[in-house]
Design a protein around this motif. Structure first.
Motif, PDB file in Angstrom:
ATOM      1  N   ASN A 175       0.771  -1.208  -0.041  1.00 49.65           N
ATOM      2  CA  ASN A 175      -0.022   0.073  -0.015  1.00 49.65           C
ATOM      3  C   ASN A 175       0.868   1.207  -0.202  1.00 49.65           C
ATOM      4  N   ARG A 176       2.086   1.250   0.808  1.00 52.86           N
ATOM      5  CA  ARG A 176       2.756   2.370   0.938  1.00 52.86           C
ATOM      6  C   ARG A 176       3.323   2.709  -0.257  1.00 52.86           C
ATOM      7  N   LYS A 177       3.705   1.940  -1.228  1.00 49.69           N
ATOM      8  CA  LYS A 177       4.343   1.964  -2.583  1.00 49.69           C
ATOM      9  C   LYS A 177       3.418   2.592  -3.710  1.00 49.69           C
ATOM     10  N   VAL A 178       1.958   2.376  -3.416  1.00 51.33           N
ATOM     11  CA  VAL A 178       1.127   2.522  -4.585  1.00 51.33           C
ATOM     12  C   VAL A 178       1.228   3.887  -5.107  1.00 51.33           C
ATOM     13  N   PRO A 179       1.548   5.175  -4.235  1.00 56.94           N
ATOM     14  CA  PRO A 179       1.692   6.462  -4.771  1.00 56.94           C
ATOM     15  C   PRO A 179       2.971   6.433  -5.671  1.00 56.94           C
ATOM     16  N   LEU A 180       3.805   5.649  -5.729  1.00 60.50           N
ATOM     17  CA  LEU A 180       5.082   5.656  -6.646  1.00 60.50           C
ATOM     18  C   LEU A 180       4.607   5.126  -7.898  1.00 60.50           C
ATOM     19  N   LEU A 181       3.556   4.108  -7.720  1.00 61.40           N
ATOM     20  CA  LEU A 181       3.067   3.397  -9.205  1.00 61.40           C
ATOM     21  C   LEU A 181       2.307   4.671  -9.840  1.00 61.40           C
ATOM     22  N   ARG A 182       1.441   5.231  -8.969  1.00 63.40           N
ATOM     23  CA  ARG A 182       0.443   6.312  -9.615  1.00 63.40           C
ATOM     24  C   ARG A 182       1.302   7.589 -10.151  1.00 63.40           C
ATOM     25  N   ARG A 183       2.521   7.763  -9.541  1.00 63.00           N
ATOM     26  CA  ARG A 183       3.153   9.076  -9.928  1.00 63.00           C
ATOM     27  C   ARG A 183       3.852   8.625 -11.501  1.00 63.00           C
ATOM     28  N   SER A 184       4.013   7.337 -11.719  1.00 66.38           N
ATOM     29  CA  SER A 184       4.845   7.149 -12.937  1.00 66.38           C
ATOM     30  C   SER A 184       3.515   7.019 -14.155  1.00 66.38           C
ATOM     31  N   ILE A 185       2.390   7.304 -13.735  1.00 64.46           N
ATOM     32  CA  ILE A 185       1.235   6.982 -14.653  1.00 64.46           C
ATOM     33  C   ILE A 185       0.520   8.426 -14.708  1.00 64.46           C
ATOM     34  N   GLY A 186       0.191   8.719 -15.804  1.00 71.41           N
ATOM     35  CA  GLY A 186      -0.791  10.017 -15.926  1.00 71.41           C
ATOM     36  C   GLY A 186      -2.192   9.389 -16.162  1.00 71.41           C
ATOM     37  N   VAL A 187      -3.366   9.982 -15.464  1.00 72.92           N
ATOM     38  CA  VAL A 187      -4.716   9.332 -15.540  1.00 72.92           C
ATOM     39  C   VAL A 187      -5.448  10.394 -16.026  1.00 72.92           C
ATOM     40  N   VAL A 188      -6.381  10.133 -17.223  1.00 73.97           N
ATOM     41  CA  VAL A 188      -7.426  10.946 -17.488  1.00 73.97           C
ATOM     42  C   VAL A 188      -8.599  10.149 -16.865  1.00 73.97           C
ATOM     43  N   PHE A 189      -9.392  10.450 -15.909  1.00 76.77           N
ATOM     44  CA  PHE A 189     -10.509   9.735 -15.667  1.00 76.77           C
ATOM     45  C   PHE A 189     -11.784   9.982 -16.306  1.00 76.77           C
ATOM     46  N   GLN A 190     -12.468   8.911 -16.542  1.00 72.48           N
ATOM     47  CA  GLN A 190     -13.922   9.216 -17.071  1.00 72.48           C
ATOM     48  C   GLN A 190     -14.749  10.357 -16.544  1.00 72.48           C
ATOM     49  N   ASP A 191     -14.696  10.440 -15.390  1.00 72.98           N
ATOM     50  CA  ASP A 191     -15.490  11.545 -14.691  1.00 72.98           C
ATOM     51  C   ASP A 191     -14.500  12.511 -13.919  1.00 72.98           C
TER      52      ASP A 191
END
Ligand SMILES: Nc1ncnc2c1ncn2[C@@H]1O[C@H](COP(=O)(O)OP(=O)(O)OP(=O)(O)O)[C@@H](O)[C@H]1O
Ligand SMILES: Nc1ncnc2c1ncn2[C@@H]1O[C@H](COP(=O)(O)OP(=O)(O)OP(=O)(O)O)[C@@H](O)[C@H]1O
Ligand SMILES: [Mg+2]
Ligand SMILES: [Mg+2]
Lengths: 228, 297, 228, 297
Positions: free
Chosen positions: A71-87
């Protein structure tokens, strides 16, 4: 870059959104994900940045093993990805510029650099005149473009976009697509769920078609398909 | 890192302003609860002092036999002083006692007693106090067994009644204060949780764009610290000045009854400690608690 | 049915969303409203059900004079119109069926009738299998279709739809369009803001094009225009 | 119409269940505040009774001149009884007074006074009580002017001190209760407003699909009524049973001190009236207030 091996997803409600998905998306690929409403496109995409977790199967994104990821590392994953959310998922209390800046603050960039960069991406999506406006005071299409700008701002290695042109007129949509193309040319992987037949059929890329939670078609330089 | 902390304090402060209404709700919940608590505390401290004062008055009156010689009387005093738990022994001669009696009966009976002054038939008396006022009765009983002692008046009935009464009052007071503290924590945690509940979507979005838990938590924490500090400062100031005014104004009324109010100096520091300590604790605790639920990445 | 005379709208922020709109839409007309992102389409539509009030100008809807309409009477206006909102606006605590039923309860229809009718419209939009699902557990396209179903349920005399196919794949979009056509054939006026060039160019209807808050084109059986 | 009301109650109840957490927050805010208020009320009622009891003890002791004849004494009694504000006049003969004095001085002085019983030099005495105990001092002053009256002991110093003390206590108590009621209203309105704040979007949507203000308001109102009723019932039950238990258990302790506790019967109905009245008022008021802000169509 992105690898899924026999991935299944059943929501707690019992809905089986994905039924055995295996796919491999390489570096600097550009992929369209198409399919009817409720087919499982968004679910497929949500697994990549771990908003949802698979019921079964293995997923590797940018070198992260989603299964084992703490769980602690999830932010690292998300920082390496740019997401455009449907909403869109814009922060309602922050202005357009602040929303984009937030994604940069998160990774610890200095205020001075942030300012310059935010200005730049706002120009890319044609919203320099809406810098200090709250999301609730933007039109649907404008909100969507802010969401796109936020996904790009950190120069991620992967961009994942869920119907990024759903609320845009064709002209503005093409503007966004050209932006994606430019970024893709620089080596960024792009995965984009879309319903826009025109775009898929004109700007030919790899097409992954999902129906009832399964990949029914995976073509290099494919078409939208689904004749009416 | 230093810049980070600064950012978080800035963000926390911005949030306070931005969520104007929510801030006001949290702040007032903290402030009012601490106000009630502070007032209760001040009352409790004064009540404690009052009770100490009353129990300090408890004593055993020891009457010598009319036949006791001065040396026997001295010996008895020594024996009593040797008893465990004795705080003080005071000798009252029959002359002194007569004057006291005259005074206590009231001036209208002066004539009545004046005839007695010549042939004073009163015995000599000792006033004994116990270290622990609650042991006064027991002490009286042991003293009564001494040879030269005629009668012992330990006020056991009054003392017992008083202690029973004070016990009841203290228990009620204690229950009230404990109830208040629990209530306070509860109301404040409610307020904070609701406040955060309404920001759940925001926290979710922050997480989705890659913010770490601490990055999200910090502004909530600094917000909590600010709310706790302000929420303690206001009631503290209110109580402090109100009490000081009350002390100078009605302090006299209390004083003349028998129970002096405590001076503001000795109350102020304790009050500050409790209010600010609790305020900050609540604020920080609320800040952490509030996000915790939504931070399961 | 719908009449606007020299209508201006300036938002409190200073944005001039509409600059002198005059238009007349008759009974059982079918109108597309097109235009680039931020042109003022949604604002134009919001004036019709009085979510926003014009800064200047006269508006008449279904016989209601919007200017003179008392607050108390606004619900009556809204009941005579079915609206599909660009951001759906579903009640988050109510299931799909309850969301649709709510629009019926509001006008005092009995539970028995509501049940039957809700079932019917859910079938129309192809979501009978999602009756008891909360909006947050529906895909983007499914939410949009629930919003469409709610707009239809009371058989309003006017249906106003703000990009009702933005989150739908072409096939499902056509299903919704056929539904609108059927309802329009029965005499219901339909005003629909859209970015879907395919639909506008195939199912030819009156087209009102808005740019910078002004009507730049108003054609019977028009096309989407805006060549790329 | 009847069906409508039913619908609204059903919806209100559904909302209570659906917003589980918010419901709990509102309910506990109402419940706890009413609990504090109820406890304060019970204490206040007992304190009031206590104060009545104490002031009921106040009296003027009137001593006749030694020279007064029985007929003069009778006339004086009549004169006093004719004064305005006199509640009772009681005659105490010198014999009776001597016994009282003996008793009050204490048994160890019995011998001292026994010599006096023969040639009783005490004057006859009257005990006068005022209708309004606060007028006792003034009454004493007028009585002192009567010809056959030697001295008047109106306990003016004690009475004054007592009244000043009671005034202070009452004022503090009053301030406390008023503060509590305001706090209560405030906290509850806060809770409700926050609760509603988070439902703002919902209300907005309801309005957009053509719901009238009353259609939107009713479920909030029924929800408020339910919260008010439940939020009053729980503290009422808690106080009722706790007080009954306390009454039977510690009532005796109080009784023996001098201040009897009020029986639960006479407290229960007033308590119910206040708690349920306030609970329902707060609930309904909260229900109306809460939506009002968002109902500007
Ligand atoms: N949180 C959820 N809980 C339960 N079921 C869900 C949830 N999210 C989606 N679903 C269901 O899973 C299926 C796939 O949804 P998904 O959002 O992936 O579809 P999609 O392909 O993105 O559709 P669209 O094009 O309409 O956005 C749908 O049947 C949907 O109702
Ligand atoms: N509540 C608001 N307050 C201030 N400005 C607003 C508000 N809503 C919209 N605007 C502005 O008014 C203009 C017109 O907005 P509108 O929503 O009508 O555009 P639109 O044509 O619907 O665009 P889209 O196709 O992107 O939905 C935009 O510049 C927008 O930023
Ligand atoms: Mg989707
Ligand atoms: Mg729009």
């Amino acid at each position: 870059m992105i690898e899924m091996q026999d991935v299944w997803k059943e929501y707690p409600t019992g809905t089986r959104a994905l039924n055995g998905i295996s796919v491999n998306i390489g570096k600097s690929e550009f992929v369209y994900v198409v399919g009817p409403s409720g087919a499982g496109k968004s679910t497929f995409i949500k697994l990549m940045y771990r908003e949802e977790r698979p019921t079964k199967g293995h997923i590797f994104i940018n070198g992260f093993n989603i299964e084992r990821l703490k769980n602690r590392k999830v932010p690292l994953l998300r920082r390496s990805i740019g997401v455009v959310f449907q909403d869109f998922k814009l922060l309602p209390n922050l202005t357009a510029a602040e929303n984009i800046a937030f994604a940069q603050e998160v990774i610890g960039i200095s205020q001075r650099h942030i300012k310059r960069r935010v200005k730049e991406v706002l120009e890319w999506v044609g919203l320099s005149h809406k810098t200090d406006v709250l999301p609730s005071r933007l039109s649907g299409g404008e909100q969507q473009r802010i969401a796109v700008a936020r996904a790009l701002v950190n120069n991620p290695t992967v961009i994942i976009a869920d119907e990024p042109t759903g609320n845009l007129d064709p002209e503005t949509s093409w503007g966004i697509m050209k932006l994606f193309q430019r970024i893709n040319d620089r080596g960024t992987t792009i995965v984009m769920a879309t319903h826009n037949k025109d775009i898929v059929n004109t700007m030919r890329k790899r097409v992954i078609a999902i129906e009832h939670g399964q990949i029914v078609r995976d073509e290099v330089k494919g078409t939208y398909g689904y004749e009416d | 890192m230093r810049i980070r902390i600064l950012r978080h304090f800035r963000e926390g402060f911005k949030n306070l302003i931005r969520n104007g209404w929510m801030t006001f709700a949290s702040l007032s919940a903290v402030g009012i609860t601490l106000l009630i608590l502070g007032v209760t505390l001040v009352i409790a401290m004064n009540a404690q002092q009052m009770s100490n004062y009353i129990t300090g008055q408890l004593q055993v009156n020891v009457f010598y036999k009319m036949t006791a010689t001065p040396s026997q009387e001295k010996q008895t005093i020594a024996e009593i002083e040797a008893m465990p738990g004795v705080k003080s022994v005071q000798f009252v001669s029959k002359q002194q006692e007569f004057k006291d009696l005259q005074k206590s009966i009231g001036s209208q009976y002066n004539d009545v007693l004046s005839g007695l002054s010549a042939n004073n038939t009163l015995p000599d008396k000792l006033i004994v106090k116990a270290v622990d006022p609650r042991k006064t009765v027991a002490l009286g009983e042991s003293i009564a067994k001494l040879p030269q002692v005629d009668k012992v008046q330990d006020g056991s009935d009054i003392a017992n009644k008083l202690f029973r009464f004070l016990d009841v009052v203290r228990n009620i007071g204690l229950a009230f204060v404990i109830g208040l503290v629990i209530t306070a924590m509860f109301l404040i945690s409610n307020t904070i949780k609701i406040t955060i509940f309404s920001r759940r979507r925001e926290i979710e979005i922050m997480r989705l764009v890659g913010a770490t838990n601490w990055f999200i938590r910090w502004p909530f924490l600094t917000e909590g610290i600010l709310i706790g500090a302000i929420g303690a400062a206001i009631p503290f100031a209110a109580i402090f000045f109100a009490y000081r005014a009350a002390y100078t104004k009605v302090g006299g009324a209390f004083m003349s009854i028998a129970f002096p109010l405590m001076p503001i100096g000795s109350i102020g520091s304790k009050l500050a400690l409790v209010l600010f300590g609790l305020g900050l604790f609540i604020g920080i605790w609320g800040g952490i608690m509030s996000v915790r639920k939504f931070l399961k990445v």
